[in-house]
Each structure stands twice: as C-alpha cells, then as structure tokens.
Design a protein around this motif. Sequence first.
Motif, PDB file in Angstrom:
ATOM      1  N   GLY A  28       0.901  -1.282   0.163  1.00  0.00           N
ATOM      2  CA  GLY A  28      -0.033  -0.077   0.079  1.00  0.00           C
ATOM      3  C   GLY A  28       0.874   1.225   0.006  1.00  0.00           C
ATOM      4  O   GLY A  28       0.374   2.261  -0.915  1.00  0.00           O
ATOM      5  N   LEU A  29       1.648   1.333   0.740  1.00  0.00           N
ATOM      6  CA  LEU A  29       2.879   2.316   0.963  1.00  0.00           C
ATOM      7  C   LEU A  29       3.465   2.501  -0.574  1.00  0.00           C
ATOM      8  O   LEU A  29       3.501   3.925  -0.888  1.00  0.00           O
ATOM      9  CB  LEU A  29       3.817   2.295   2.034  1.00  0.00           C
ATOM     10  N   ALA A  30       3.841   1.635  -1.169  1.00  0.00           N
ATOM     11  CA  ALA A  30       4.427   1.867  -2.396  1.00  0.00           C
ATOM     12  C   ALA A  30       3.377   2.352  -3.546  1.00  0.00           C
ATOM     13  O   ALA A  30       3.606   3.394  -4.403  1.00  0.00           O
ATOM     14  CB  ALA A  30       4.930   0.425  -3.015  1.00  0.00           C
ATOM     15  N   LEU A  31       2.184   1.883  -3.242  1.00  0.00           N
ATOM     16  CA  LEU A  31       1.385   2.590  -4.175  1.00  0.00           C
ATOM     17  C   LEU A  31       0.922   3.876  -4.072  1.00  0.00           C
ATOM     18  O   LEU A  31       0.736   4.641  -5.014  1.00  0.00           O
ATOM     19  CB  LEU A  31      -0.173   1.545  -4.331  1.00  0.00           C
ATOM     20  N   VAL A  32       0.619   4.257  -2.696  1.00  0.00           N
ATOM     21  CA  VAL A  32       0.429   5.594  -2.537  1.00  0.00           C
ATOM     22  C   VAL A  32       1.502   6.487  -2.768  1.00  0.00           C
ATOM     23  O   VAL A  32       1.435   7.676  -3.242  1.00  0.00           O
ATOM     24  CB  VAL A  32      -0.011   5.587  -0.856  1.00  0.00           C
ATOM     25  N   ALA A  33       2.757   6.138  -2.646  1.00  0.00           N
ATOM     26  CA  ALA A  33       3.949   6.786  -3.186  1.00  0.00           C
ATOM     27  C   ALA A  33       3.868   7.305  -4.611  1.00  0.00           C
ATOM     28  O   ALA A  33       4.303   8.323  -5.104  1.00  0.00           O
ATOM     29  CB  ALA A  33       5.359   6.154  -2.555  1.00  0.00           C
ATOM     30  N   LYS A  34       3.401   6.161  -5.290  1.00  0.00           N
ATOM     31  CA  LYS A  34       3.272   6.530  -6.915  1.00  0.00           C
ATOM     32  C   LYS A  34       2.011   7.251  -7.384  1.00  0.00           C
ATOM     33  O   LYS A  34       2.117   7.838  -8.418  1.00  0.00           O
ATOM     34  CB  LYS A  34       3.203   5.242  -7.624  1.00  0.00           C
ATOM     35  N   SER A  35       1.113   7.593  -6.280  1.00  0.00           N
ATOM     36  CA  SER A  35       0.011   8.228  -6.613  1.00  0.00           C
ATOM     37  C   SER A  35      -0.034   9.752  -6.351  1.00  0.00           C
ATOM     38  O   SER A  35       0.912  10.353  -5.824  1.00  0.00           O
ATOM     39  CB  SER A  35      -1.067   7.780  -6.097  1.00  0.00           C
ATOM     40  N   ASP A  36      -0.808  10.408  -6.562  1.00  0.00           N
ATOM     41  CA  ASP A  36      -0.964  11.885  -6.117  1.00  0.00           C
ATOM     42  C   ASP A  36      -1.675  11.956  -4.784  1.00  0.00           C
ATOM     43  O   ASP A  36      -2.166  13.309  -4.526  1.00  0.00           O
ATOM     44  CB  ASP A  36      -1.630  12.707  -7.244  1.00  0.00           C
ATOM     45  N   CYS A  37      -1.976  11.090  -4.138  1.00  0.00           N
ATOM     46  CA  CYS A  37      -2.640  11.080  -2.804  1.00  0.00           C
ATOM     47  C   CYS A  37      -2.119  12.050  -1.797  1.00  0.00           C
ATOM     48  O   CYS A  37      -2.903  12.563  -1.091  1.00  0.00           O
ATOM     49  CB  CYS A  37      -2.861   9.830  -2.134  1.00  0.00           C
ATOM     50  N   LEU A  38      -0.760  11.983  -1.870  1.00  0.00           N
ATOM     51  CA  LEU A  38      -0.136  12.998  -0.683  1.00  0.00           C
ATOM     52  C   LEU A  38      -0.186  14.381  -1.307  1.00  0.00           C
ATOM     53  O   LEU A  38       0.203  15.316  -0.410  1.00  0.00           O
ATOM     54  CB  LEU A  38       1.264  12.433  -0.880  1.00  0.00           C
ATOM     55  N   GLY A  39      -0.601  14.798  -2.428  1.00  0.00           N
ATOM     56  CA  GLY A  39      -0.940  16.181  -2.651  1.00  0.00           C
ATOM     57  C   GLY A  39      -2.293  16.569  -1.782  1.00  0.00           C
ATOM     58  O   GLY A  39      -2.208  17.696  -1.494  1.00  0.00           O
ATOM     59  N   CYS A  40      -3.023  15.766  -1.440  1.00  0.00           N
ATOM     60  CA  CYS A  40      -4.238  16.237  -0.433  1.00  0.00           C
ATOM     61  C   CYS A  40      -4.345  15.530   0.904  1.00  0.00           C
ATOM     62  O   CYS A  40      -4.967  16.125   1.822  1.00  0.00           O
ATOM     63  CB  CYS A  40      -5.470  16.034  -1.214  1.00  0.00           C
ATOM     64  N   HIS A  41      -3.510  14.477   1.265  1.00  0.00           N
ATOM     65  CA  HIS A  41      -3.505  13.768   2.451  1.00  0.00           C
ATOM     66  C   HIS A  41      -2.020  13.591   2.990  1.00  0.00           C
ATOM     67  O   HIS A  41      -1.030  13.403   2.119  1.00  0.00           O
ATOM     68  CB  HIS A  41      -4.157  12.456   2.379  1.00  0.00           C
ATOM     69  N   LYS A  42      -2.159  13.898   4.334  1.00  0.00           N
ATOM     70  CA  LYS A  42      -0.723  13.541   5.103  1.00  0.00           C
ATOM     71  C   LYS A  42      -1.002  12.354   5.944  1.00  0.00           C
ATOM     72  O   LYS A  42      -2.283  11.949   6.193  1.00  0.00           O
ATOM     73  CB  LYS A  42      -0.419  14.938   5.961  1.00  0.00           C
ATOM     74  N   ILE A  43      -0.020  11.671   6.588  1.00  0.00           N
ATOM     75  CA  ILE A  43      -0.104  10.660   7.333  1.00  0.00           C
ATOM     76  C   ILE A  43      -0.850  11.014   8.675  1.00  0.00           C
ATOM     77  O   ILE A  43      -1.879  10.539   9.070  1.00  0.00           O
ATOM     78  CB  ILE A  43       1.055   9.880   7.758  1.00  0.00           C
ATOM     79  N   GLU A  44      -0.425  12.039   9.234  1.00  0.00           N
ATOM     80  CA  GLU A  44      -0.837  12.206  10.858  1.00  0.00           C
ATOM     81  C   GLU A  44      -1.606  13.836  10.778  1.00  0.00           C
ATOM     82  O   GLU A  44      -2.530  14.308  11.744  1.00  0.00           O
ATOM     83  CB  GLU A  44       0.242  12.276  11.644  1.00  0.00           C
ATOM     84  N   ASP A  45      -1.367  14.588   9.699  1.00  0.00           N
ATOM     85  CA  ASP A  45      -1.957  15.861   9.768  1.00  0.00           C
ATOM     86  C   ASP A  45      -3.228  16.212   8.595  1.00  0.00           C
ATOM     87  O   ASP A  45      -2.854  15.588   7.515  1.00  0.00           O
ATOM     88  CB  ASP A  45      -0.944  16.931   9.430  1.00  0.00           C
ATOM     89  N   LYS A  46      -3.893  16.974   8.970  1.00  0.00           N
ATOM     90  CA  LYS A  46      -5.050  17.299   7.880  1.00  0.00           C
ATOM     91  C   LYS A  46      -4.380  18.372   6.894  1.00  0.00           C
ATOM     92  O   LYS A  46      -3.565  19.030   7.414  1.00  0.00           O
ATOM     93  CB  LYS A  46      -6.228  17.944   8.434  1.00  0.00           C
ATOM     94  N   LEU A  47      -4.526  17.819   5.692  1.00  0.00           N
ATOM     95  CA  LEU A  47      -3.868  18.955   4.664  1.00  0.00           C
ATOM     96  C   LEU A  47      -5.298  19.433   3.874  1.00  0.00           C
ATOM     97  O   LEU A  47      -5.868  20.338   4.389  1.00  0.00           O
ATOM     98  CB  LEU A  47      -3.005  18.014   3.716  1.00  0.00           C
ATOM     99  N   VAL A  48      -5.569  18.972   2.828  1.00  0.00           N
ATOM    100  CA  VAL A  48      -6.888  19.264   2.000  1.00  0.00           C
ATOM    101  C   VAL A  48      -7.815  18.450   2.674  1.00  0.00           C
ATOM    102  O   VAL A  48      -8.976  18.949   3.092  1.00  0.00           O
ATOM    103  CB  VAL A  48      -6.584  19.363   0.524  1.00  0.00           C
ATOM    104  N   GLY A  49      -7.583  17.068   2.480  1.00  0.00           N
ATOM    105  CA  GLY A  49      -8.331  16.093   3.047  1.00  0.00           C
ATOM    106  C   GLY A  49      -7.946  15.463   4.568  1.00  0.00           C
ATOM    107  O   GLY A  49      -6.819  15.971   4.842  1.00  0.00           O
ATOM    108  N   PRO A  50      -8.640  14.630   4.994  1.00  0.00           N
ATOM    109  CA  PRO A  50      -8.354  14.241   6.243  1.00  0.00           C
ATOM    110  C   PRO A  50      -6.920  13.298   6.349  1.00  0.00           C
ATOM    111  O   PRO A  50      -6.670  13.145   5.098  1.00  0.00           O
ATOM    112  CB  PRO A  50      -9.481  13.102   6.619  1.00  0.00           C
ATOM    113  N   SER A  51      -6.399  13.319   7.580  1.00  0.00           N
ATOM    114  CA  SER A  51      -5.109  12.492   7.607  1.00  0.00           C
ATOM    115  C   SER A  51      -5.227  11.011   7.225  1.00  0.00           C
ATOM    116  O   SER A  51      -6.599  10.511   7.629  1.00  0.00           O
ATOM    117  CB  SER A  51      -4.317  12.667   8.558  1.00  0.00           C
ATOM    118  N   TYR A  52      -4.362  10.274   6.916  1.00  0.00           N
ATOM    119  CA  TYR A  52      -4.581   8.925   7.089  1.00  0.00           C
ATOM    120  C   TYR A  52      -4.720   8.207   8.336  1.00  0.00           C
ATOM    121  O   TYR A  52      -5.764   7.266   8.511  1.00  0.00           O
ATOM    122  CB  TYR A  52      -3.540   8.265   6.421  1.00  0.00           C
TER     123      TYR A  52
END
Length: 132
Positions: free
Chosen positions: A48-72
């Motif tokens: 899952g980490l490898a797939l998330v790293a290749k995606s654009d998810c981290l543009g809106c989500h962070k692991i522990e902090d809210k960015l645009v969307g909720p944190s993971y």
Amino acid sequence: MKLQHLSYLAAIVALMSCGGGTEKQEAPAAAQETVKTDISTNPDYQKGLALVAKSDCLGCHKIEDKLVGPSYVDVANKYPSTTENITMLANTIIKGVTPDKAIWGKLPMSPHPQLSQADAEQMVKYVLLLKK
C-alpha cells in the motif's frame, strides 16, 4: 510482644498471597508499543505504501496531519478494517467524492479511475493499518 509481631507477620503474608494467581501479567508498555507500532514488515503496509507513493494522494493527504483532506490516521481511526469498509473506501478513491456527498467537509475528492479495484483496496489496507 513476640506473639503480636508474629500476628503482624502472618497478616502481611496473607495479604501478599491474596489474588496473585489469577491476574494476567501484561507486557511492559514499551514492549506493547513496539509490537503495536511496528507495522513496516506487514505486506499490506509495504504494498500500500508503494502504491500511495506512486499516486497523487499525498497532494491532499498526510499521514498524521490534515492537509486538504483528512489525515490517513483520522481515516484509520474512523473506519474499522472490515471487508465492507475496504471495498467502500476503495470505491471512494476510484470514483471520487462530490461536495454534496463529502464526509470530511464540503471539499470534493478527485476520482482516480486509472486505479484498479485491487490497487485501491491495497492502498486502503495500508491506510487502515495506521490506526492509533
């Protein structure tokens, strides 16, 4: 006087021996935390980490902090890791969310139709492992 000391000693021994055999010993908190947080060797985490790293998810989500969307972590804390939730959240990733259907506020989530159901589910499994 010796009899009184002997009575005190007998009372102390009796109190110390009460209830000691039925309680389970717990591991020290540090050991429990290590077991609880060492998820990096979990195959679902790694894939899952490898797939998330290749995606654009981290543009809106962070692991522990809210960015645009909720944190993971917030997502993981909200949804138990069940087959139904994994499927539902994977579908949300693929189809996106319109503002009128948003759960985390009024911001939309972009659809990701290029993701397969299996990859989206793997990403969700990774996120749900981050529960605190």
